[in-house]
Design an enzyme around this catalytic site. Structure first.
Site, PDB file in Angstrom:
ATOM      1  CE  LYS A 205       1.301  -5.837   1.733  1.00 45.60           C
ATOM      2  NZ  LYS A 205       1.881  -5.247   2.955  1.00 45.60           N
TER       3      LYS A 205
ATOM      4  CG  ASP B 250      -0.211  -2.635   4.729  1.00 47.25           C
ATOM      5  OD1 ASP B 250      -0.198  -1.646   5.487  1.00 47.25           O
ATOM      6  OD2 ASP B 250       0.672  -3.514   4.749  1.00 47.25           O
ATOM      7  CG  MET B 251      -4.691   0.629  -1.292  1.00 48.25           C
ATOM      8  SD  MET B 251      -6.334  -0.099  -1.014  1.00 48.25           S
ATOM      9  CE  MET B 251      -7.216   1.280  -0.286  1.00 48.25           C
TER      10      MET B 251
ATOM     11  NE  ARG C 266       0.760   3.165   6.614  1.00 49.27           N
ATOM     12  CZ  ARG C 266       0.707   1.824   6.669  1.00 49.27           C
ATOM     13  NH1 ARG C 266       0.691   1.090   5.575  1.00 49.27           N
ATOM     14  NH2 ARG C 266       0.654   1.226   7.842  1.00 49.27           N
TER      15      ARG C 266
ATOM     16  CE  LYS D 114       7.182   9.978  -3.581  1.00 51.55           C
ATOM     17  NZ  LYS D 114       8.445  10.214  -4.311  1.00 51.55           N
ATOM     18  N   GLY D 115       2.640   4.699  -3.414  1.00 56.71           N
ATOM     19  CA  GLY D 115       2.100   3.486  -4.046  1.00 56.71           C
ATOM     20  C   GLY D 115       3.231   2.629  -4.577  1.00 56.71           C
TER      21      GLY D 115
ATOM     22  CB  THR E 182       6.975   9.945   1.773  1.00 53.01           C
ATOM     23  OG1 THR E 182       7.882  10.115   0.670  1.00 53.01           O
ATOM     24  CG2 THR E 182       6.975  11.218   2.609  1.00 53.01           C
ATOM     25  CG  HIS E 183      11.499   6.304   2.764  1.00 56.40           C
ATOM     26  ND1 HIS E 183      10.797   5.424   1.975  1.00 56.40           N
ATOM     27  CD2 HIS E 183      11.467   5.808   4.020  1.00 56.40           C
ATOM     28  CE1 HIS E 183      10.381   4.418   2.724  1.00 56.40           C
ATOM     29  NE2 HIS E 183      10.759   4.629   3.963  1.00 56.40           N
TER      30      HIS E 183
ATOM     31  NE  ARG F 134       4.832  -4.503  -1.997  1.00 53.97           N
ATOM     32  CZ  ARG F 134       4.460  -5.709  -1.625  1.00 53.97           C
ATOM     33  NH1 ARG F 134       4.234  -6.649  -2.533  1.00 53.97           N
ATOM     34  NH2 ARG F 134       4.281  -6.007  -0.355  1.00 53.97           N
ATOM     35  NE  ARG F 135       9.620  -1.181   0.296  1.00 49.14           N
ATOM     36  CZ  ARG F 135       8.322  -1.514   0.237  1.00 49.14           C
ATOM     37  NH1 ARG F 135       7.853  -2.494   0.949  1.00 49.14           N
ATOM     38  NH2 ARG F 135       7.481  -0.861  -0.551  1.00 49.14           N
TER      39      ARG F 135
END
Ligand SMILES: Cc1cc2nc3c(=O)[nH]c(=O)nc-3n(C[C@H](O)[C@H](O)[C@H](O)COP(=O)(O)OP(=O)(O)OC[C@H]3O[C@@H](n4cnc5c(N)ncnc54)[C@H](O)[C@@H]3O)c2cc1C
Length: 305
Positions: free
Chosen positions: A100, A134-135, A182, A185-186, A223-224, A285-286
């Site tokens: 990051k 990473d974004m 990569r 979704k964000g 994505t999951h 975030r998770r």
């Protein structure tokens, strides 16, 4: 955006809540589900297991939004130590690193972030592996893509991340489709002016899948979401992409059986493995992504406090 998700992301910035969560005994268990551990050796142990199970890895040394150059330098040195360890253990061919820019001093200046990221990319190249940037939130997108372009002059395989919730991303996908990208979704709380919401995010994801698969780059579908995984598989066949010319990515601790299933079918599956002591923002975030996890966590917190 789901109201609970906004609330958790807002709570992530609150110091009192941060102290409560970081010191609560229950946090350790929840953290361990999503984070490899605090030390480089923990990251290496988890990487070894994942690689032995046929998966690839990208490692994230946790820590973001540093406010001074000394902390940014510490984060660079943590990556250098990690890369050395991956190399020494023979894991570098299967494990890259995710970085990051805010952890490398982006808020202090783009030049500092570029200089620090260059140190990580140079070390990664020497160890025989790659770096993905990473974004983060949308205020950093332009700056991150500028730094990416500079890094790619010396290290063309440096990976980009694009977020399908941003309205701009389809155009970014078309520009970057010839490279390692990569697609996610964000994960940040973004205003409607720049971001889609709900189902629109998924529709945007599918448009971006098509844009990336038509290019001659290496797309990495992170994505999951079971429906999106199915659509990626179908689109990859449609564009006659063989396994190994693209990959799936999922987070450590999320949908492990699905990770193993895809790997068994011969797909490249890369697991994003975070480690380090600065796990708070990542964990929030998770939890924001999955209300079920949050309810469990909140109940446990209340019963322990
Ligand atoms: C490898 C990787 C790298 C990433 N890098 C970035 C980045 O650089 N920048 C960024 O903004 N975001 C990043 N993300 C996060 C991403 O933007 C999403 O927030 C996250 O992946 C959740 O979206 P989803 O596509 O899995 O779909 P969702 O709609 O969130 O989830 C779909 C389904 O997946 C399962 N699931 C999802 N999350 C969880 C969970 N936490 N626990 C259990 N089950 C779950 C559930 O079954 C859920 O119904 C990354 C994600 C991955 C996998």
């Amino acid at each position: 955006m789901h109201p609970l998700r906004s609330l958790i992301l807002a709570a992530a910035g609150n110091d009192a809540i941060r102290r409560l969560v970081a010191t609560a005994p229950v946090s350790r268990d929840v953290v361990r589900r999503f984070v490899a551990g605090e030390q480089t050796s923990d990251a290496i142990d988890v990487t070894r297991e994942l690689v032995a199970s046929g998966r690839s890895v990208t490692l994230d040394h946790l820590g973001e939004d540093v406010a001074d150059a000394e902390h940014a330098d510490q984060n660079v040195r943590a990556y250098l130590e990690l890369l050395d360890a991956l190399h020494a253990e023979g894991l570098a061919p299967k494990a890259e690193v995710s970085v990051k820019l805010s952890a490398l001093g982006q808020k202090l200046g783009e030049r500092l972030a570029l200089a620090n990221a260059s140190r990580v990319c140079a070390a990664a190249e020497q160890c025989g592996t790659t770096v993905t940037l990473d974004m983060e939130d949308h205020t950093t997108t332009d700056s991150t893509l500028r730094v990416l372009a500079e890094l790619r002059r010396s290290w063309p395989s440096t990976g980009a991340v694009l977020q399908s919730y941003l309205r701009r991303t389809f155009d970014d996908c078309k520009s970057l489709a010839g490279s390692r990208v990569r697609l996610v979704k964000g994960a940040y709380a973004e205003p409607d002016s720049v971001a889609f919401d709900g189902h629109e995010v998924d529709l945007s994801y599918v448009r971006c899948v098509n844009a990336l698969l038509t290019g001659d780059g290496y797309p990495m579908f992170a994505t999951h979401d079971p429906r999106l995984v199915r659509i990626v598989a179908e689109r990859a066949r449609w564009y006659d992409r063989k396994p190994g010319t693209y990959e799936y990515q999922m987070l450590f601790g999320v949908r492990q059986e699905e990770q193993r299933r895809l790997a068994r079918e011969g797909e490249t599956v890369r697991v994003y493995v975070p480690y380090g002591s600065q796990w708070y923002g990542y964990l929030m975030r998770r939890l924001a992504e999955r209300p079920a996890n949050t309810t469990f966590f909140a109940r446990a917190l209340v019963s322990h406090s």
